[in-house]
Write an enzyme that holds these catalytic residues in place. Structure first.
Site, PDB file in Angstrom:
ATOM      1  N   HIS A 105      17.763 -31.125  -6.494  1.00 48.45           N
ATOM      2  CA  HIS A 105      17.266 -32.063  -5.484  1.00 48.45           C
ATOM      3  C   HIS A 105      16.177 -31.468  -4.587  1.00 48.45           C
ATOM      4  O   HIS A 105      15.537 -32.205  -3.828  1.00 48.45           O
ATOM      5  CB  HIS A 105      18.430 -32.614  -4.649  1.00 48.45           C
ATOM      6  CG  HIS A 105      18.258 -34.048  -4.256  1.00 48.45           C
ATOM      7  ND1 HIS A 105      19.292 -34.874  -3.915  1.00 48.45           N
ATOM      8  CD2 HIS A 105      17.133 -34.817  -4.149  1.00 48.45           C
ATOM      9  CE1 HIS A 105      18.811 -36.083  -3.612  1.00 48.45           C
ATOM     10  NE2 HIS A 105      17.516 -36.060  -3.747  1.00 48.45           N
ATOM     11  N   ASP A 152      23.302 -40.190  -2.333  1.00 45.95           N
ATOM     12  CA  ASP A 152      23.744 -38.820  -2.608  1.00 45.95           C
ATOM     13  C   ASP A 152      25.165 -38.630  -2.066  1.00 45.95           C
ATOM     14  O   ASP A 152      25.526 -39.229  -1.050  1.00 45.95           O
ATOM     15  CB  ASP A 152      22.773 -37.873  -1.856  1.00 45.95           C
ATOM     16  CG  ASP A 152      22.789 -36.441  -2.345  1.00 45.95           C
ATOM     17  OD1 ASP A 152      23.863 -35.968  -2.745  1.00 45.95           O
ATOM     18  OD2 ASP A 152      21.733 -35.800  -2.306  1.00 45.95           O
ATOM     19  N   HIS A 203      25.926 -35.851  -0.867  1.00 43.70           N
ATOM     20  CA  HIS A 203      25.666 -34.898   0.217  1.00 43.70           C
ATOM     21  C   HIS A 203      24.530 -35.439   1.086  1.00 43.70           C
ATOM     22  O   HIS A 203      23.783 -36.312   0.664  1.00 43.70           O
ATOM     23  CB  HIS A 203      25.249 -33.548  -0.368  1.00 43.70           C
ATOM     24  CG  HIS A 203      26.126 -33.067  -1.474  1.00 43.70           C
ATOM     25  ND1 HIS A 203      25.899 -33.391  -2.801  1.00 43.70           N
ATOM     26  CD2 HIS A 203      27.247 -32.303  -1.456  1.00 43.70           C
ATOM     27  CE1 HIS A 203      26.842 -32.846  -3.552  1.00 43.70           C
ATOM     28  NE2 HIS A 203      27.680 -32.174  -2.771  1.00 43.70           N
ATOM     29  N   ASP A 230      22.196 -33.290   2.306  1.00 44.18           N
ATOM     30  CA  ASP A 230      21.048 -32.411   2.015  1.00 44.18           C
ATOM     31  C   ASP A 230      20.160 -32.216   3.233  1.00 44.18           C
ATOM     32  O   ASP A 230      18.937 -32.240   3.165  1.00 44.18           O
ATOM     33  CB  ASP A 230      20.231 -32.968   0.833  1.00 44.18           C
ATOM     34  CG  ASP A 230      20.998 -32.866  -0.472  1.00 44.18           C
ATOM     35  OD1 ASP A 230      22.031 -32.184  -0.503  1.00 44.18           O
ATOM     36  OD2 ASP A 230      20.557 -33.477  -1.468  1.00 44.18           O
ATOM     37  N   HIS A 258      18.528 -27.002  -2.501  1.00 44.80           N
ATOM     38  CA  HIS A 258      18.779 -28.425  -2.797  1.00 44.80           C
ATOM     39  C   HIS A 258      19.662 -29.077  -1.720  1.00 44.80           C
ATOM     40  O   HIS A 258      19.777 -30.303  -1.707  1.00 44.80           O
ATOM     41  CB  HIS A 258      19.357 -28.624  -4.210  1.00 44.80           C
ATOM     42  CG  HIS A 258      20.803 -28.247  -4.370  1.00 44.80           C
ATOM     43  ND1 HIS A 258      21.604 -28.768  -5.353  1.00 44.80           N
ATOM     44  CD2 HIS A 258      21.583 -27.380  -3.681  1.00 44.80           C
ATOM     45  CE1 HIS A 258      22.817 -28.255  -5.269  1.00 44.80           C
ATOM     46  NE2 HIS A 258      22.819 -27.399  -4.263  1.00 44.80           N
ATOM     47  N   ASP A 300      20.462 -39.008  -6.254  1.00 52.13           N
ATOM     48  CA  ASP A 300      21.160 -37.840  -6.806  1.00 52.13           C
ATOM     49  C   ASP A 300      22.307 -38.359  -7.676  1.00 52.13           C
ATOM     50  O   ASP A 300      23.133 -39.157  -7.197  1.00 52.13           O
ATOM     51  CB  ASP A 300      21.691 -36.993  -5.639  1.00 52.13           C
ATOM     52  CG  ASP A 300      22.231 -35.641  -6.079  1.00 52.13           C
ATOM     53  OD1 ASP A 300      22.867 -35.574  -7.158  1.00 52.13           O
ATOM     54  OD2 ASP A 300      22.031 -34.658  -5.344  1.00 52.13           O
ATOM     55  N   ASP A 325      24.911 -37.073  -8.402  1.00 48.16           N
ATOM     56  CA  ASP A 325      26.250 -36.763  -7.886  1.00 48.16           C
ATOM     57  C   ASP A 325      26.726 -37.783  -6.855  1.00 48.16           C
ATOM     58  O   ASP A 325      27.851 -37.687  -6.352  1.00 48.16           O
ATOM     59  CB  ASP A 325      26.346 -35.319  -7.382  1.00 48.16           C
ATOM     60  CG  ASP A 325      25.596 -35.032  -6.090  1.00 48.16           C
ATOM     61  OD1 ASP A 325      25.351 -35.952  -5.295  1.00 48.16           O
ATOM     62  OD2 ASP A 325      25.268 -33.841  -5.873  1.00 48.16           O
ATOM     63  N   GLU A 355      19.400 -33.911 -10.432  1.00 51.06           N
ATOM     64  CA  GLU A 355      20.666 -33.172 -10.527  1.00 51.06           C
ATOM     65  C   GLU A 355      21.458 -33.407 -11.814  1.00 51.06           C
ATOM     66  O   GLU A 355      22.632 -33.051 -11.875  1.00 51.06           O
ATOM     67  CB  GLU A 355      21.571 -33.422  -9.296  1.00 51.06           C
ATOM     68  CG  GLU A 355      21.000 -32.875  -7.990  1.00 51.06           C
ATOM     69  CD  GLU A 355      21.214 -31.358  -7.764  1.00 51.06           C
ATOM     70  OE1 GLU A 355      22.019 -30.756  -8.516  1.00 51.06           O
ATOM     71  OE2 GLU A 355      20.545 -30.791  -6.874  1.00 51.06           O
TER      72      GLU A 355
END
Ligand SMILES: NC(=[NH2+])NCCC[C@H](N)C(=O)O
Length: 421
Positions: free
Chosen positions: A222, A245, A247, A249, A262, A348, A350, A393
């Site tokens: 990312h 995402d 997260h 980030d 990332h 992302d 994830d 990712e």
């Protein structure tokens, strides 16, 4: 290499394909309007930008993400939707941190014969050649306050200068920055390489935006989004960003628990980290009130603090559970879409639940369902507002039967207007 072929065709027919339109921005506005009034499928011309970079996450296999997504059928799917892939290029990441890659020095960028932007010597040198007569203005000296002068939708602008700088510095080695944040200081890993990758990605994304083309950036980790955001903010006056995402980030050099870049792109883009987006040519900082995070469920303590302090809109999984994805995307569009002239979606993989997308380096339980992710993309498509997308990712070494890569292709299709009926 359908993309490179199509770019060459465009060249031989005289220029970059924009020359016959008196005002590409106007044409784009009309197209947007038509889409939003009919709810029709957005047919777009895109530049596909592959970023095989893994040093921002420290997990090999992530550099195989772009090719894995393409091999999972991306190009055929998009073409079936009427999307034209004008350029298909790979940002050369192999010369960065050569010691970390197989082959070391033998894989340095200059050995590709196309030292700067393109690893694909057949396509990118051609593309760059086309820009040489594209009438690049020099980088602005600040007279227009934007850092980079606009180029009326023509391909090129300041990229020639960016390339020149890279050539000068990259031809002799990989240590390009002389700042105090270096690898091995025990904190941020591969900062130098991440900055260099970001400059290269930014140049390609800027070029696409200046030509009124949609950038589809395939990661890689990312941190590639640092490059996307730099290239986009260099072009758009006010960019809105929807960050989907698990997260946030948004770690700084001080708060990162892992040292992985990332986990930091949003702190960089907002100017909250020591490495600021404005270090990259022409880039402007992102405005916190134009950023929306969707799907978060794994936040570090420093990230929570920063999100609160900056008043950033963050729709966590809890909010998605309570409000539903449709309401969350409507709010996100309102925030990132009001008073903005470009809208970037950074997706992302994830963000999805690991049961759907296991081929990622930092999976977190309790993520988006298959349908929630599709619905998000479908609603973004319907808005007709999205001007660029990161899909990042995918770790091909952790992916079973290309399941995650295939899902990335499906989600991209939804964003480009694929509908069930
Ligand atoms: N794009 C990602 N997968 N980011 C994961 C970040 C994980 C963690 N917050 C970190 O800073 O290291």
């Amino acid at each position: 290499m359908a993309g490179a072929t199509s770019e060459r065709k465009r060249q031989s027919s005289g220029g970059d394909g924009q020359g016959s339109q008196s005002d590409p921005r106007e044409a784009d506005r009309v197209a947007h309007h038509r889409r939003s009034t009919t709810g029709g499928t957005p047919a777009q011309t895109i530049n596909l930008i592959r970023v095989p970079f893994w040093l921002g996450c420290g997990r090999r296999g992530t550099e195989l993400g772009p090719d894995s997504i393409v091999e999972a059928g991306l190009i055929a799917q998009l073409e079936a939707l009427g999307v034209e892939i004008a350029v298909d290029l790979e940002v050369d990441c192999r010369g960065l941190g050569a010691e970390a890659y197989d082959g070391g020095a033998s894989l340095r960028a200059e050995d590709s014969g196309c030292p700067i932007l393109g690893a694909r010597a057949d396509g990118d040198c051609q593309v760059r050649g086309a820009e040489a007569d594209g009438g690049f203005p020099a980088r602005g000296d600040g007279a227009d306050g934007a850092g980079l002068k606009r180029n009326d939708g023509k391909i090129g602008a300041a990229e020639a200068e960016i390339q020149f700088e890279l050539e000068e510095k990259d031809g002799v080695g990989n240590t390009l920055y002389d700042d105090h944040l270096r690898d091995g200081d025990g904190k941020v890993k591969h900062l130098t390489e991440t900055k260099e990758m970001s400059r290269r990605v930014a140049a390609s994304v800027y070029r696409a935006a200046a030509a009124c083309r949609f950038s589809l950036v395939l990661g890689g980790d990312h941190s590639a989004a640092i490059g996307s955001l730099a290239g986009l903010t260099a072009h758009y006056e006010r960019l809105g960003v929807i960050w989907i995402d698990a997260h946030a980030d948004i770690n700084t050099e001080e708060t990162t628990p892992s040292g992985h870049m990332h986990g930091m792109p949003l702190a960089v883009a907002l100017g909250k980290a020591r490495f600021k987006l404005t270090e990259l040519p022409g880039a402007k900082l992102l405005r916190p009130d134009k950023l929306v995070i969707v799907g978060a469920r794994d936040l570090d303590p420093g990230e929570r603090e920063l999100i609160r302090a900056e008043g950033i809109a963050c729709f966590t999984m809890h909010d998605i559970d309570r409000l539903g994805m449709a309401a969350v995307i409507a709010k996100a569009l309102d925030i990132a879409g009001r008073d903005t002239d470009g809208m970037h979606v950074s997706f992302d993989m994830d963000s999805l639940d690991p049961s759907e997308a296991g081929g990622v380096g930092t999976p977190v339980r309790g993520g988006l369902s298959y349908r929630e992710a599709h619905l998000a993309m479908e609603l973004l498509a319907e808005s007709g507002r999205v001007t660029s997308l990161d899909l990042v990712e995918v770790n091909a070494l952790l992916d079973h039967d290309r399941r995650t890569a295939k899902l990335a292709v499906e989600l991209a299709s939804s964003l480009f207007g694929k509908r069930i009926l």
